[in-house]
Scaffold this active site. Structure first.
Site, mmCIF file in Angstrom:
data_model
loop_
_atom_site.group_PDB
_atom_site.id
_atom_site.type_symbol
_atom_site.label_atom_id
_atom_site.label_comp_id
_atom_site.label_asym_id
_atom_site.label_seq_id
_atom_site.Cartn_x
_atom_site.Cartn_y
_atom_site.Cartn_z
ATOM 1 N N ASN A 1 -21.549 -5.221 -17.242
ATOM 2 C CA ASN A 1 -20.912 -6.211 -16.377
ATOM 3 C C ASN A 1 -20.942 -7.574 -17.056
ATOM 4 O OD1 ASN A 1 -19.621 -6.718 -13.846
ATOM 5 N ND2 ASN A 1 -21.429 -7.895 -13.228
ATOM 6 N N SER B 1 0.831 -1.213 0.000
ATOM 7 C CA SER B 1 0.000 0.000 0.000
ATOM 8 C C SER B 1 0.866 1.265 0.000
ATOM 9 C CB SER B 1 -0.897 0.015 1.239
ATOM 10 O OG SER B 1 -1.546 1.263 1.322
ATOM 11 N N ASP C 1 -13.780 7.168 -2.547
ATOM 12 C CA ASP C 1 -13.255 6.722 -3.845
ATOM 13 C C ASP C 1 -13.884 7.484 -5.012
ATOM 14 O OD1 ASP C 1 -11.402 4.816 -3.028
ATOM 15 O OD2 ASP C 1 -12.908 3.235 -2.884
ATOM 16 N N VAL D 1 -25.002 -9.794 -16.327
ATOM 17 C CA VAL D 1 -25.841 -8.616 -16.594
ATOM 18 C C VAL D 1 -26.776 -8.292 -15.430
ATOM 19 C CG1 VAL D 1 -27.687 -9.876 -17.800
ATOM 20 C CG2 VAL D 1 -27.244 -7.490 -18.363
ATOM 21 N N LYS E 1 -13.785 -3.731 2.062
ATOM 22 C CA LYS E 1 -14.588 -2.504 2.005
ATOM 23 C C LYS E 1 -16.074 -2.753 2.290
ATOM 24 C CE LYS E 1 -11.509 0.073 -1.043
ATOM 25 N NZ LYS E 1 -11.414 0.918 -2.233
ATOM 26 N N SER F 1 -0.505 4.124 0.797
ATOM 27 C CA SER F 1 -1.193 5.073 1.683
ATOM 28 C C SER F 1 -0.285 5.679 2.760
ATOM 29 C CB SER F 1 -2.419 4.411 2.322
ATOM 30 O OG SER F 1 -3.383 4.164 1.320
ATOM 31 N N GLY G 1 -18.075 -3.100 -14.939
ATOM 32 C CA GLY G 1 -18.083 -3.729 -13.622
ATOM 33 C C GLY G 1 -19.268 -3.260 -12.804
ATOM 34 N N ALA G 2 -19.719 -4.116 -11.886
ATOM 35 C CA ALA G 2 -20.865 -3.768 -11.043
ATOM 36 C C ALA G 2 -20.655 -4.300 -9.632
ATOM 37 C CB ALA G 2 -22.148 -4.323 -11.651
HETATM 38 P P1 ATR Z 1 -14.457 -5.149 -6.366
HETATM 39 O O1 ATR Z 1 -14.617 -4.796 -4.922
HETATM 40 O O2 ATR Z 1 -13.062 -5.053 -6.887
HETATM 41 O O3 ATR Z 1 -15.453 -4.449 -7.232
HETATM 42 P P2 ATR Z 1 -16.124 -7.460 -6.616
HETATM 43 O O4 ATR Z 1 -17.211 -6.814 -5.836
HETATM 44 O O5 ATR Z 1 -15.815 -8.899 -6.394
HETATM 45 O O6 ATR Z 1 -14.748 -6.730 -6.423
HETATM 46 O O7 ATR Z 1 -16.452 -7.226 -8.176
HETATM 47 C C1 ATR Z 1 -15.586 -7.637 -9.189
HETATM 48 C C2 ATR Z 1 -16.091 -7.074 -10.516
HETATM 49 O O8 ATR Z 1 -15.162 -7.390 -11.542
HETATM 50 C C3 ATR Z 1 -17.422 -7.644 -10.943
HETATM 51 O O9 ATR Z 1 -18.117 -6.660 -11.676
HETATM 52 C C4 ATR Z 1 -16.988 -8.827 -11.819
HETATM 53 O O10 ATR Z 1 -17.944 -9.242 -12.760
HETATM 54 P P3 ATR Z 1 -19.080 -10.367 -12.349
HETATM 55 O O11 ATR Z 1 -20.049 -9.635 -11.460
HETATM 56 O O12 ATR Z 1 -19.682 -10.779 -13.624
HETATM 57 O O13 ATR Z 1 -18.329 -11.452 -11.638
HETATM 58 C C5 ATR Z 1 -15.814 -8.209 -12.528
HETATM 59 N N1 ATR Z 1 -14.846 -9.181 -13.054
HETATM 60 C C6 ATR Z 1 -13.992 -9.937 -12.354
HETATM 61 N N2 ATR Z 1 -13.240 -10.704 -13.179
HETATM 62 C C7 ATR Z 1 -13.641 -10.427 -14.441
HETATM 63 C C8 ATR Z 1 -13.252 -10.878 -15.741
HETATM 64 N N3 ATR Z 1 -12.274 -11.781 -15.912
HETATM 65 N N4 ATR Z 1 -13.882 -10.352 -16.817
HETATM 66 C C9 ATR Z 1 -14.855 -9.442 -16.662
HETATM 67 N N5 ATR Z 1 -15.271 -8.964 -15.465
HETATM 68 C C10 ATR Z 1 -14.677 -9.438 -14.370
#
Ligand code: ATR
Length: 273
Positions: free
Chosen positions: A150, A14, A101, A153, A65, A16, A126-127
């Site tokens: 995402n 880190s 963030d 979906v 988090k 930080s 991402g979601a």
């Molecule tokens: P973070 O706190 O980093 O957001 P998380 O809540 O586990 O971690 O979310 C990971 C995100 O990265 C999700 O949107 C995940 O997609 P899914 O919901 O479909 O799993 C996405 N993600 C992780 N690996 C991926 C990959 N190889 N390709 C595409 N999306 C990916």
């Protein structure tokens, strides 16, 4: 000296402590900022122990988090809708969770990099927790369009459904990563795919000419997988998340100490490292 810490697992790398150490030096504040490694199943005990030992505030990083949002006594600001906390403040004996963030991301894009988001077509990849943490501050910039894409979906749809109350003139939509069509001005990667070395998340046509921003940062002169892919796919410009890291820290410092530190000097220092 007032004690602060970043809690994570792993936490060894880190930045930080360097960032907050510089902020404190600059502001003439005397603080001690440590790295705190929490066992994966013992976030609560680790943080409670730190506060019991006169800790004044904590930054939270991967993978805690969401757990932090459950542990605090109250959520404020963007943490309320995000359910994700990266900063804990001791407010008169109550542990309050914030998320800085999103503010950090928007500040890096709009202030440091002088790119307006207002009226722009924004694509958020991402979601998960990272995406939830930044989506409201993004909407507050009043983009013309915010599409959340995402791999799964349903998660993108749920995130967008939760946004309806916050969107003013912004058209919000959700789709699967492999169904993204159309053109965008700004593409923000909030997936964790880069951890596994993956940067090619969608069709190249969707990033052509766009400003592509990766929430994670790369060490030294290296590019993150997403930035490297987007560059090759014809992005107009790319940025990693080092500026966001410094800006979210500045906002946390302000919550703790009541002073907002200047960030340019720290950013330059980190880029030289
Ligand atoms: P973070 O706190 O980093 O957001 P998380 O809540 O586990 O971690 O979310 C990971 C995100 O990265 C999700 O949107 C995940 O997609 P899914 O919901 O479909 O799993 C996405 N993600 C992780 N690996 C991926 C990959 N190889 N390709 C595409 N999306 C990916």
């Amino acid at each position: 000296m007032d004690r602060y810490a970043v809690v994570g697992n792993p936490v060894e790398h880190s930045l930080s402590p360097v960032i907050h150490g510089e902020f404190a030096r600059q502001a003439g504040e005397r603080i001690l900022y440590e790295k705190l490694l929490a066992p994966l199943d013992a976030f609560d005990e680790t943080v409670a122990g730190f506060f019991a030992a006169s800790g004044r505030g904590v930054n939270v990083t991967v993978p805690f988090k969401e757990q932090a949002a459950k542990w605090v006594q109250r959520l404020e600001g963007d943490a309320v809708s995000a359910g994700v906390v990266n900063t804990i403040v001791d407010r008169d004996g109550a542990w309050v969770g914030f998320n800085t963030d999103g503010v950090g991301l928007v500040r890096d894009i709009t202030v440091n990099q002088e790119r307006s988001l207002e009226g722009r077509r924004v694509l958020l990849l991402g979601a998960g927790g990272a995406a939830r943490g930044v989506v409201r501050p993004l909407l507050a910039q009043n983009p013309a369009e915010l599409t959340v894409a995402n791999r799964g979906v349903a998660k993108a749809q749920a995130l967008v459904a939760a946004l309806e109350d916050w969107a003013r003139e912004t058209r919000c939509g959700a789709c699967a990563l492999d169904e993204v069509t159309g053109e965008f001005d700004v593409v923000i990667n909030a997936t964790s795919a880069g951890l596994a070395g993956r940067g090619d998340l969608l069709a190249a046509t969707s990033v052509r000419g766009a400003f592509c921003y990766d929430l994670v940062y790369a060490a030294g002169a290296a590019q993150t997988p997403f930035c490297a892919w987007a560059t090759g796919a014809g992005a107009g410009a790319v940025s990693d998340g080092l500026g966001m890291l410094v800006e979210q820290a500045a906002e946390a410092f302000r919550l703790w100490r009541g002073v907002r530190p200047a960030t340019a000097e720290v950013m330059a220092l980190l880029r030289r490292r």
